[in-house]
Design a protein around this motif. Structure first.
Motif, PDB file in Angstrom:
ATOM      1  N   PHE A  37      48.065  50.304  66.858  1.00  0.00           N
ATOM      2  CA  PHE A  37      48.664  51.070  65.934  1.00  0.00           C
ATOM      3  C   PHE A  37      50.172  51.581  66.549  1.00  0.00           C
ATOM      4  CE2 PHE A  37      46.010  54.417  67.920  1.00  0.00           C
ATOM      5  CZ  PHE A  37      47.172  54.953  68.530  1.00  0.00           C
ATOM      6  N   GLU A  38      50.758  51.807  65.759  1.00  0.00           N
ATOM      7  CA  GLU A  38      52.713  51.022  66.358  1.00  0.00           C
ATOM      8  C   GLU A  38      52.683  52.722  67.037  1.00  0.00           C
ATOM      9  OE1 GLU A  38      55.353  51.113  63.004  1.00  0.00           O
ATOM     10  OE2 GLU A  38      53.657  49.706  61.903  1.00  0.00           O
ATOM     11  N   PRO A  39      53.152  52.631  68.076  1.00  0.00           N
ATOM     12  CA  PRO A  39      53.295  54.041  69.368  1.00  0.00           C
ATOM     13  C   PRO A  39      54.297  54.811  68.639  1.00  0.00           C
ATOM     14  CG  PRO A  39      54.735  51.198  69.837  1.00  0.00           C
ATOM     15  CD  PRO A  39      54.276  51.150  68.462  1.00  0.00           C
ATOM     16  N   GLY A  40      53.816  55.650  68.446  1.00  0.00           N
ATOM     17  CA  GLY A  40      54.464  57.442  68.387  1.00  0.00           C
ATOM     18  C   GLY A  40      54.034  57.993  66.920  1.00  0.00           C
ATOM     19  N   GLN A  41      53.019  56.559  66.307  1.00  0.00           N
ATOM     20  CA  GLN A  41      52.173  57.368  65.348  1.00  0.00           C
ATOM     21  C   GLN A  41      50.982  57.692  65.373  1.00  0.00           C
ATOM     22  OE1 GLN A  41      51.512  54.037  61.699  1.00  0.00           O
ATOM     23  NE2 GLN A  41      53.453  54.277  61.452  1.00  0.00           N
ATOM     24  N   ASN A  42      50.612  58.383  64.271  1.00  0.00           N
ATOM     25  CA  ASN A  42      49.343  58.425  64.301  1.00  0.00           C
ATOM     26  C   ASN A  42      48.682  57.167  63.914  1.00  0.00           C
ATOM     27  OD1 ASN A  42      46.399  59.997  62.760  1.00  0.00           O
ATOM     28  ND2 ASN A  42      47.521  61.845  64.434  1.00  0.00           N
ATOM     29  N   PRO A  43      47.586  57.010  64.021  1.00  0.00           N
ATOM     30  CA  PRO A  43      46.200  56.249  63.516  1.00  0.00           C
ATOM     31  C   PRO A  43      46.167  56.252  62.643  1.00  0.00           C
ATOM     32  CG  PRO A  43      45.167  56.990  65.309  1.00  0.00           C
ATOM     33  CD  PRO A  43      46.466  57.465  65.591  1.00  0.00           C
ATOM     34  N   ALA A  44      46.089  57.540  61.554  1.00  0.00           N
ATOM     35  CA  ALA A  44      45.492  58.548  60.453  1.00  0.00           C
ATOM     36  C   ALA A  44      46.933  57.574  58.972  1.00  0.00           C
ATOM     37  CB  ALA A  44      45.186  59.484  60.126  1.00  0.00           C
ATOM     38  N   THR A  45      48.265  57.326  59.984  1.00  0.00           N
ATOM     39  CA  THR A  45      48.694  57.302  58.735  1.00  0.00           C
ATOM     40  C   THR A  45      49.045  56.778  57.726  1.00  0.00           C
ATOM     41  OG1 THR A  45      50.654  58.157  60.909  1.00  0.00           O
ATOM     42  CG2 THR A  45      51.523  57.021  58.611  1.00  0.00           C
ATOM     43  N   ARG A  46      48.445  55.378  58.137  1.00  0.00           N
ATOM     44  CA  ARG A  46      48.989  54.151  57.023  1.00  0.00           C
ATOM     45  C   ARG A  46      47.319  55.328  55.997  1.00  0.00           C
ATOM     46  NH1 ARG A  46      51.630  49.824  57.970  1.00  0.00           N
ATOM     47  NH2 ARG A  46      52.376  49.331  59.549  1.00  0.00           N
ATOM     48  N   THR A  47      46.288  55.274  56.014  1.00  0.00           N
ATOM     49  CA  THR A  47      44.755  55.730  55.465  1.00  0.00           C
ATOM     50  C   THR A  47      45.452  56.751  54.582  1.00  0.00           C
ATOM     51  OG1 THR A  47      43.429  54.854  56.896  1.00  0.00           O
ATOM     52  CG2 THR A  47      43.024  56.563  55.040  1.00  0.00           C
ATOM     53  N   PRO A  85      42.496  56.110  34.586  1.00  0.00           N
ATOM     54  CA  PRO A  85      43.837  55.364  35.992  1.00  0.00           C
ATOM     55  C   PRO A  85      43.230  54.149  36.333  1.00  0.00           C
ATOM     56  CG  PRO A  85      41.956  57.024  37.079  1.00  0.00           C
ATOM     57  CD  PRO A  85      41.963  56.923  35.239  1.00  0.00           C
ATOM     58  N   GLN A  86      44.220  53.367  36.225  1.00  0.00           N
ATOM     59  CA  GLN A  86      44.204  51.725  36.433  1.00  0.00           C
ATOM     60  C   GLN A  86      45.081  51.081  37.946  1.00  0.00           C
ATOM     61  OE1 GLN A  86      46.001  49.589  33.514  1.00  0.00           O
ATOM     62  NE2 GLN A  86      44.860  50.734  31.800  1.00  0.00           N
ATOM     63  N   GLU A  87      44.125  50.477  38.276  1.00  0.00           N
ATOM     64  CA  GLU A  87      43.939  49.979  40.326  1.00  0.00           C
ATOM     65  C   GLU A  87      45.828  49.238  39.562  1.00  0.00           C
ATOM     66  OE1 GLU A  87      45.179  50.990  43.318  1.00  0.00           O
ATOM     67  OE2 GLU A  87      43.222  50.536  43.371  1.00  0.00           O
ATOM     68  N   VAL A  88      46.606  49.118  41.038  1.00  0.00           N
ATOM     69  CA  VAL A  88      47.481  48.312  41.018  1.00  0.00           C
ATOM     70  C   VAL A  88      47.591  47.433  42.717  1.00  0.00           C
ATOM     71  CG1 VAL A  88      49.969  47.604  41.196  1.00  0.00           C
ATOM     72  CG2 VAL A  88      49.078  49.858  39.141  1.00  0.00           C
ATOM     73  N   SER A  89      47.379  46.266  42.330  1.00  0.00           N
ATOM     74  CA  SER A  89      47.152  45.824  43.988  1.00  0.00           C
ATOM     75  C   SER A  89      48.532  45.738  44.629  1.00  0.00           C
ATOM     76  CB  SER A  89      46.681  44.647  43.860  1.00  0.00           C
ATOM     77  OG  SER A  89      46.861  43.718  45.157  1.00  0.00           O
ATOM     78  N   VAL A  90      48.489  46.385  45.607  1.00  0.00           N
ATOM     79  CA  VAL A  90      50.542  46.272  46.750  1.00  0.00           C
ATOM     80  C   VAL A  90      50.071  46.075  48.076  1.00  0.00           C
ATOM     81  CG1 VAL A  90      51.095  47.860  44.323  1.00  0.00           C
ATOM     82  CG2 VAL A  90      50.179  48.829  46.850  1.00  0.00           C
ATOM     83  N   SER A  91      51.349  45.849  48.194  1.00  0.00           N
ATOM     84  CA  SER A  91      51.903  45.713  49.881  1.00  0.00           C
ATOM     85  C   SER A  91      53.129  46.629  49.832  1.00  0.00           C
ATOM     86  CB  SER A  91      52.817  44.194  50.368  1.00  0.00           C
ATOM     87  OG  SER A  91      53.124  44.428  51.593  1.00  0.00           O
ATOM     88  N   ASN A  92      52.292  48.294  51.026  1.00  0.00           N
ATOM     89  CA  ASN A  92      52.883  48.882  50.714  1.00  0.00           C
ATOM     90  C   ASN A  92      53.567  49.421  51.981  1.00  0.00           C
ATOM     91  OD1 ASN A  92      54.252  51.770  49.801  1.00  0.00           O
ATOM     92  ND2 ASN A  92      52.817  52.767  49.428  1.00  0.00           N
ATOM     93  N   SER A  93      54.498  50.145  52.169  1.00  0.00           N
ATOM     94  CA  SER A  93      55.090  50.306  53.265  1.00  0.00           C
ATOM     95  C   SER A  93      54.881  51.907  53.776  1.00  0.00           C
ATOM     96  CB  SER A  93      56.646  50.588  52.955  1.00  0.00           C
ATOM     97  OG  SER A  93      57.041  51.798  53.919  1.00  0.00           O
ATOM     98  N   ASN A  94      54.676  52.202  55.155  1.00  0.00           N
ATOM     99  CA  ASN A  94      54.086  53.477  55.495  1.00  0.00           C
ATOM    100  C   ASN A  94      54.752  54.842  55.832  1.00  0.00           C
ATOM    101  OD1 ASN A  94      55.200  52.172  58.118  1.00  0.00           O
ATOM    102  ND2 ASN A  94      53.302  53.597  59.134  1.00  0.00           N
ATOM    103  N   GLN A  95      56.608  54.283  55.206  1.00  0.00           N
ATOM    104  CA  GLN A  95      57.591  54.811  55.654  1.00  0.00           C
ATOM    105  C   GLN A  95      57.936  57.122  55.606  1.00  0.00           C
ATOM    106  OE1 GLN A  95      60.787  52.641  54.249  1.00  0.00           O
ATOM    107  NE2 GLN A  95      61.356  52.733  56.225  1.00  0.00           N
ATOM    108  N   ASP A  96      57.532  56.734  54.098  1.00  0.00           N
ATOM    109  CA  ASP A  96      56.830  58.048  52.680  1.00  0.00           C
ATOM    110  C   ASP A  96      56.151  59.117  54.176  1.00  0.00           C
ATOM    111  OD1 ASP A  96      55.126  57.553  50.860  1.00  0.00           O
ATOM    112  OD2 ASP A  96      55.585  56.567  52.034  1.00  0.00           O
ATOM    113  N   GLN A  97      54.966  58.213  54.439  1.00  0.00           N
ATOM    114  CA  GLN A  97      53.476  59.349  55.364  1.00  0.00           C
ATOM    115  C   GLN A  97      53.545  59.910  56.015  1.00  0.00           C
ATOM    116  OE1 GLN A  97      51.022  60.590  53.993  1.00  0.00           O
ATOM    117  NE2 GLN A  97      50.893  61.678  55.330  1.00  0.00           N
ATOM    118  N   SER A  98      54.351  58.624  57.232  1.00  0.00           N
ATOM    119  CA  SER A  98      55.318  59.196  57.978  1.00  0.00           C
ATOM    120  C   SER A  98      56.169  59.871  58.228  1.00  0.00           C
ATOM    121  CB  SER A  98      55.692  58.119  59.323  1.00  0.00           C
ATOM    122  OG  SER A  98      56.574  57.354  58.774  1.00  0.00           O
TER     123      SER A  98
END
Length: 360
Positions: free
Chosen positions: A242-252, A31-44
């Motif tokens: 962290f954003e209101p209503g969001q678990n602090p672990a969401t993005r991780t 596997p190869q890494e891709v550096s990105v700037s990603n939204s956390n919409q789908d994990q939340s």
């Protein structure tokens, strides 16, 4: 996957030359890494809706309608899941039609055994190997391809899969539990720098360094992180805002899931294959659940529509300009208010459709 992360490109390349079938074959092993700037919409979305037990196929009618089914055509469902899209496609195919579906999740493969139809073939594979697997089945070209990206409700709702911090369960996160490295395995071997890069690039987490430092400190103190509960607790202690209503672990959690399953790499390898597989007037329909995936799909389609990469004012006849290999079909489609009401997990979905031209 993270090896070489510091020199990774800033966005995924969808060049058909770079995303070759050879690369697809190596995807899981190298596997190869891709550096990105990603939204956390789908994990939340994943974790907010984890209490919902039923699997509801997203954009079912819209996606199948977009394929413009020919009764005797050959179609691919790149993500079988629990078969909602596949069953709808089969219902519109004639006796001579054919559907080949892919899924890397063994639970999905088991579920697919219930589809007793001679026109249907289910393949246990990630869709990045689509072209090779279809060749093994004697299929060189198809009339339509559907990709429903992201993870499915059953994967979310089964605690043992380790996708959600709502449950304290083994930290697995693999879509294909028969192979590959678990999230816990990765956390057990990674360096602080590597981990920070993963969390930052895939989760767009501003506290990535603090989180990575805390995770490695736990491991060095003899408390290796092997469960979702452990990870969520450690991350919560390292995230000060962290954003209101969001678990602090969401993005991780999102970052680790994308990393473990090579989701963006798989998409970048697959799109050029779809282009080669589609017969003239064949349709490609892709459902994305977060902004980065959608951006990759949109850019790929746009790049195949506008192939004029010659310098400005370059003297060339219009007839000699590169012709489009794909053309967009309509605008991006999102779930209706009613669908979102019935299935909150659908709210981030975006469907994009393109049609293959006759240009080689």
């Amino acid at each position: 996957m993270i090896k070489g992360v510091n020199s990774a490109p800033t966005k995924a390349s969808l060049s058909s030359k770079k995303a070759s079938l050879k690369n697809a074959d190596k995807l899981e092993k190298y596997p190869q890494e891709v550096s990105v700037s990603n939204s956390n919409q789908d994990q939340s979305m994943v974790d907010e809706a984890s209490s919902v037990n039923a699997h509801i196929t997203v954009l079912l009618n819209e996606a199948v309608h977009a394929l413009d089914i020919k009764p005797n055509g050959i179609y691919v469902d790149g993500t079988f899941g629990r078969g909602g899209h596949s069953r709808k496609i089969l219902a519109q195919l004639g006796d001579a039609g054919r559907l080949i579906a892919f899924d890397r999740d063994l639970a999905a493969i088991e579920s697919g055994k219930a589809v007793n139809d001679p026109r249907f073939t289910l393949v246990h594979s990630h869709f990045a190997a689509m072209q090779a697997r279809l060749a093994e089945l004697g299929v060189q070209h198809v009339d339509g391809i559907l990709l429903d990206l992201g993870i499915s409700s059953p994967q979310i709702d089964e605690a043992g899969r380790g996708f959600s911090f709502r449950y304290d369960a083994p930290l697995d996160m693999r879509m294909d539990q028969s192979s590959g490295e678990t999230a816990a395995d990765f956390l057990g071997r990674t360096t602080e720098q590597q981990l920070a890069e993963v969390i930052k690039n895939y989760g767009e987490e501003r506290f990535a360094k603090s989180i990575a430092r805390a995770i490695i400190a736990e491991r060095n103190d003899g408390r290796a992180i092997t469960t979702t509960g452990q990870l969520a607790q450690v991350v919560a202690g390292a995230v000060t805002r962290f954003e209101p209503g969001q678990n602090p672990a969401t993005r991780t959690f999102q970052a680790l899931r994308i990393f473990v399953n090579q989701e963006l790499e798989e998409l970048s390898v697959t799109m050029p294959q779809c282009l080669e597989l589609l017969a003239p007037h064949g349709r490609l329909a892709v459902i994305s659940f977060h902004s980065l995936e959608d951006r990759m799909v949109k850019q790929f389609i746009r790049g195949q529509e506008d192939r004029d990469d010659l310098p400005a004012n370059f003297p060339v006849r219009a007839a000699d300009l590169p012709q489009p290999r794909l053309k967009s079909v309509g605008k991006a489609v999102k779930p209706s208010d009613e669908e979102v009401r019935l299935n909150p997990r659908s709210r981030s979905a975006v469907l994009r459709v393109a049609e293959r031209t006759s240009v080689l």
